[in-house]
Design a protein around this motif. Structure first.
Motif, PDB file in Angstrom:
ATOM      1  N   VAL A 101      53.897  38.967  34.465  1.00  0.00           N
ATOM      2  CA  VAL A 101      53.489  38.480  35.780  1.00  0.00           C
ATOM      3  C   VAL A 101      52.899  39.608  36.630  1.00  0.00           C
ATOM      4  CG1 VAL A 101      55.681  38.816  36.992  1.00  0.00           C
ATOM      5  CG2 VAL A 101      54.225  36.878  37.588  1.00  0.00           C
ATOM      6  N   GLY A 102      53.219  40.839  36.248  1.00  0.00           N
ATOM      7  CA  GLY A 102      52.718  41.975  37.010  1.00  0.00           C
ATOM      8  C   GLY A 102      52.903  43.272  36.254  1.00  0.00           C
ATOM      9  N   TRP A 103      52.486  44.362  36.899  1.00  0.00           N
ATOM     10  CA  TRP A 103      52.589  45.677  36.281  1.00  0.00           C
ATOM     11  C   TRP A 103      52.890  46.716  37.351  1.00  0.00           C
ATOM     12  CZ3 TRP A 103      48.130  43.490  37.812  1.00  0.00           C
ATOM     13  CH2 TRP A 103      47.213  44.279  38.507  1.00  0.00           C
ATOM     14  N   SER A 104      53.314  47.869  36.867  1.00  0.00           N
ATOM     15  CA  SER A 104      53.609  48.985  37.777  1.00  0.00           C
ATOM     16  C   SER A 104      53.279  50.292  37.076  1.00  0.00           C
ATOM     17  CB  SER A 104      55.087  48.972  38.187  1.00  0.00           C
ATOM     18  OG  SER A 104      55.917  49.225  37.062  1.00  0.00           O
ATOM     19  N   TYR A 105      53.299  51.341  37.860  1.00  0.00           N
ATOM     20  CA  TYR A 105      53.142  52.701  37.337  1.00  0.00           C
ATOM     21  C   TYR A 105      54.438  53.429  37.659  1.00  0.00           C
ATOM     22  CZ  TYR A 105      48.361  51.346  36.688  1.00  0.00           C
ATOM     23  OH  TYR A 105      47.235  50.676  36.275  1.00  0.00           O
ATOM     24  N   GLU A 106      55.274  53.566  36.656  1.00  0.00           N
ATOM     25  CA  GLU A 106      56.582  54.199  36.862  1.00  0.00           C
ATOM     26  C   GLU A 106      56.451  55.714  36.961  1.00  0.00           C
ATOM     27  OE1 GLU A 106      59.488  52.156  37.356  1.00  0.00           O
ATOM     28  OE2 GLU A 106      57.717  50.875  37.590  1.00  0.00           O
ATOM     29  N   ASP A 107      55.413  56.243  36.351  1.00  0.00           N
ATOM     30  CA  ASP A 107      55.157  57.684  36.402  1.00  0.00           C
ATOM     31  C   ASP A 107      53.651  57.906  36.599  1.00  0.00           C
ATOM     32  OD1 ASP A 107      55.614  60.411  36.306  1.00  0.00           O
ATOM     33  OD2 ASP A 107      55.511  60.490  34.111  1.00  0.00           O
ATOM     34  N   PRO A 108      53.156  57.592  37.809  1.00  0.00           N
ATOM     35  CA  PRO A 108      51.709  57.666  38.028  1.00  0.00           C
ATOM     36  C   PRO A 108      51.172  59.093  38.037  1.00  0.00           C
ATOM     37  CG  PRO A 108      52.845  57.164  40.078  1.00  0.00           C
ATOM     38  CD  PRO A 108      53.889  57.165  38.998  1.00  0.00           C
ATOM     39  N   GLY A 111      48.037  62.111  42.771  1.00  0.00           N
ATOM     40  CA  GLY A 111      47.151  61.416  43.678  1.00  0.00           C
ATOM     41  C   GLY A 111      47.526  59.956  43.869  1.00  0.00           C
ATOM     42  N   PHE A 112      48.327  59.422  42.960  1.00  0.00           N
ATOM     43  CA  PHE A 112      48.757  58.028  43.036  1.00  0.00           C
ATOM     44  C   PHE A 112      50.278  57.911  43.062  1.00  0.00           C
ATOM     45  CE2 PHE A 112      44.445  57.807  41.467  1.00  0.00           C
ATOM     46  CZ  PHE A 112      43.907  56.797  42.250  1.00  0.00           C
ATOM     47  N   GLU A 113      50.948  58.972  43.454  1.00  0.00           N
ATOM     48  CA  GLU A 113      52.418  58.982  43.454  1.00  0.00           C
ATOM     49  C   GLU A 113      53.016  57.858  44.298  1.00  0.00           C
ATOM     50  OE1 GLU A 113      51.060  63.256  42.828  1.00  0.00           O
ATOM     51  OE2 GLU A 113      50.557  61.679  44.264  1.00  0.00           O
ATOM     52  N   HIS A 114      52.334  57.466  45.373  1.00  0.00           N
ATOM     53  CA  HIS A 114      52.888  56.430  46.251  1.00  0.00           C
ATOM     54  C   HIS A 114      52.858  55.032  45.616  1.00  0.00           C
ATOM     55  CE1 HIS A 114      48.655  56.802  47.120  1.00  0.00           C
ATOM     56  NE2 HIS A 114      48.647  55.762  47.923  1.00  0.00           N
ATOM     57  N   LEU A 115      52.305  54.902  44.410  1.00  0.00           N
ATOM     58  CA  LEU A 115      52.393  53.652  43.657  1.00  0.00           C
ATOM     59  C   LEU A 115      53.662  53.577  42.812  1.00  0.00           C
ATOM     60  CD1 LEU A 115      48.773  53.143  42.265  1.00  0.00           C
ATOM     61  CD2 LEU A 115      49.850  52.005  44.213  1.00  0.00           C
ATOM     62  N   ARG A 116      54.371  54.684  42.688  1.00  0.00           N
ATOM     63  CA  ARG A 116      55.531  54.746  41.788  1.00  0.00           C
ATOM     64  C   ARG A 116      56.474  53.563  42.010  1.00  0.00           C
ATOM     65  NH1 ARG A 116      56.815  59.021  39.139  1.00  0.00           N
ATOM     66  NH2 ARG A 116      55.892  60.412  40.700  1.00  0.00           N
ATOM     67  N   GLY A 117      56.630  52.747  40.970  1.00  0.00           N
ATOM     68  CA  GLY A 117      57.572  51.638  40.997  1.00  0.00           C
ATOM     69  C   GLY A 117      57.106  50.398  41.726  1.00  0.00           C
ATOM     70  N   ALA A 118      56.029  50.471  42.500  1.00  0.00           N
ATOM     71  CA  ALA A 118      55.534  49.275  43.189  1.00  0.00           C
ATOM     72  C   ALA A 118      54.908  48.332  42.162  1.00  0.00           C
ATOM     73  CB  ALA A 118      54.522  49.663  44.266  1.00  0.00           C
ATOM     74  N   VAL A 119      55.025  47.039  42.387  1.00  0.00           N
ATOM     75  CA  VAL A 119      54.577  46.048  41.413  1.00  0.00           C
ATOM     76  C   VAL A 119      53.331  45.325  41.921  1.00  0.00           C
ATOM     77  CG1 VAL A 119      55.215  43.953  40.145  1.00  0.00           C
ATOM     78  CG2 VAL A 119      56.929  45.718  40.582  1.00  0.00           C
ATOM     79  N   ALA A 120      52.315  45.283  41.071  1.00  0.00           N
ATOM     80  CA  ALA A 120      51.109  44.495  41.331  1.00  0.00           C
ATOM     81  C   ALA A 120      51.255  43.187  40.567  1.00  0.00           C
ATOM     82  CB  ALA A 120      49.875  45.256  40.868  1.00  0.00           C
ATOM     83  N   PHE A 121      51.218  42.079  41.276  1.00  0.00           N
ATOM     84  CA  PHE A 121      51.325  40.763  40.649  1.00  0.00           C
ATOM     85  C   PHE A 121      49.935  40.217  40.349  1.00  0.00           C
ATOM     86  CE2 PHE A 121      55.264  41.252  42.937  1.00  0.00           C
ATOM     87  CZ  PHE A 121      56.210  40.639  42.134  1.00  0.00           C
ATOM     88  N   TYR A 122      49.804  39.581  39.179  1.00  0.00           N
ATOM     89  CA  TYR A 122      48.573  38.873  38.852  1.00  0.00           C
ATOM     90  C   TYR A 122      48.555  37.571  39.655  1.00  0.00           C
ATOM     91  CZ  TYR A 122      47.751  41.704  34.634  1.00  0.00           C
ATOM     92  OH  TYR A 122      47.500  42.711  33.753  1.00  0.00           O
ATOM     93  N   PRO A 123      47.589  37.375  40.552  1.00  0.00           N
ATOM     94  CA  PRO A 123      47.600  36.143  41.334  1.00  0.00           C
ATOM     95  C   PRO A 123      47.439  34.874  40.492  1.00  0.00           C
ATOM     96  CG  PRO A 123      45.774  37.570  42.005  1.00  0.00           C
ATOM     97  CD  PRO A 123      46.538  38.284  40.949  1.00  0.00           C
ATOM     98  N   GLY A 124      46.825  34.987  39.321  1.00  0.00           N
ATOM     99  CA  GLY A 124      46.649  33.824  38.455  1.00  0.00           C
ATOM    100  C   GLY A 124      47.888  33.467  37.651  1.00  0.00           C
ATOM    101  N   ARG A 125      48.940  34.291  37.723  1.00  0.00           N
ATOM    102  CA  ARG A 125      50.162  34.023  36.953  1.00  0.00           C
ATOM    103  C   ARG A 125      51.334  33.625  37.834  1.00  0.00           C
ATOM    104  NH1 ARG A 125      49.475  38.955  32.533  1.00  0.00           N
ATOM    105  NH2 ARG A 125      47.379  38.308  31.926  1.00  0.00           N
ATOM    106  N   VAL A 126      51.091  33.521  39.130  1.00  0.00           N
ATOM    107  CA  VAL A 126      52.120  33.074  40.067  1.00  0.00           C
ATOM    108  C   VAL A 126      51.644  31.763  40.703  1.00  0.00           C
ATOM    109  CG1 VAL A 126      52.964  35.420  40.491  1.00  0.00           C
ATOM    110  CG2 VAL A 126      51.192  34.448  42.000  1.00  0.00           C
ATOM    111  N   ASP A 127      52.542  31.080  41.405  1.00  0.00           N
ATOM    112  CA  ASP A 127      52.149  29.819  42.043  1.00  0.00           C
ATOM    113  C   ASP A 127      51.167  30.062  43.183  1.00  0.00           C
ATOM    114  OD1 ASP A 127      53.863  28.565  40.279  1.00  0.00           O
ATOM    115  OD2 ASP A 127      55.500  28.416  41.730  1.00  0.00           O
ATOM    116  N   ARG A 128      51.486  31.068  44.010  1.00  0.00           N
ATOM    117  CA  ARG A 128      50.591  31.426  45.121  1.00  0.00           C
ATOM    118  C   ARG A 128      50.787  32.888  45.464  1.00  0.00           C
ATOM    119  NH1 ARG A 128      50.131  27.987  50.439  1.00  0.00           N
ATOM    120  NH2 ARG A 128      52.060  29.057  50.876  1.00  0.00           N
TER     121      ARG A 128
END
Length: 165
Positions: A101-108, A111-128
């Motif tokens: 349903v989504g992905w994350s960067y556990e060890d980015p 320059g992208f450290e602030h993404l660590r652990g945050a989850v990006a959800f695929y909008p097409g795989r959730v209800d809304r």
């Protein structure tokens, strides 16, 4: 392949062809909500908005803003040339499993450290999926997870004929 002709930009809109490469990643105060199985599974006003040339924005929700117990580690992995190795997540809501349903960067990468652990959800795989109350349209192609709203114009990578962009 040459760069396609960008769609016209109207008032209050931005073209994905003006986004940078490598991508930008900035915390936004916009309200990002993800619904699945009749429940709000993520609700944040501190998501990270990632913008990359030819792609609609992707919103990464801090793990603390995802409902407890919804995410379980999924199978597979991938590699982003900018952000590093991606980890995939399944969602489980009331016994229903939605794979990847989504992905994350556990060890980015740097320059992208602030993404660590945050989850990006695929909008097409959730209800809304919503940004400030507007229902998001998913980016075409299945692999990419861009969030298309009325404020962004393309054409967008992922549509037929865009593989070489």
């Amino acid at each position: 392949m040459s760069r396609p002709r960008p769609d016209p930009v109207g008032p209050g809109q931005e073209s994905v062809w003006d986004y940078p490469r490598p991508p930008s990643a900035e915390v936004t105060g916009r309200r990002v909500v993800v619904e699945l199985g009749g429940r709000v599974v993520a609700d944040s006003t501190r998501a990270v908005r990632v913008c990359e040339t030819s792609h609609p924005p992707v919103y990464y929700v801090p793990r603390e803003d995802v409902a407890p117990g919804v995410l379980e580690r999924g199978t597979g992995s991938s590699w982003c040339e900018w952000k590093g190795p991606a980890t995939y997540w399944d969602a489980v809501v009331d016994g229903r499993r939605v794979p990847r349903v989504g992905w994350s960067y556990e060890d980015p990468t740097p320059g992208f450290e602030h993404l660590r652990g945050a989850v990006a959800f695929y909008p097409g795989r959730v209800d809304r999926a919503l940004v400030d109350g507007e229902v998001v349209r998913p980016q075409a192609g299945g692999f990419y997870g861009g969030w298309i709203t009325d404020e962004v114009v393309g054409p967008f990578k992922g549509e037929p004929g865009t593989l070489g962009w």
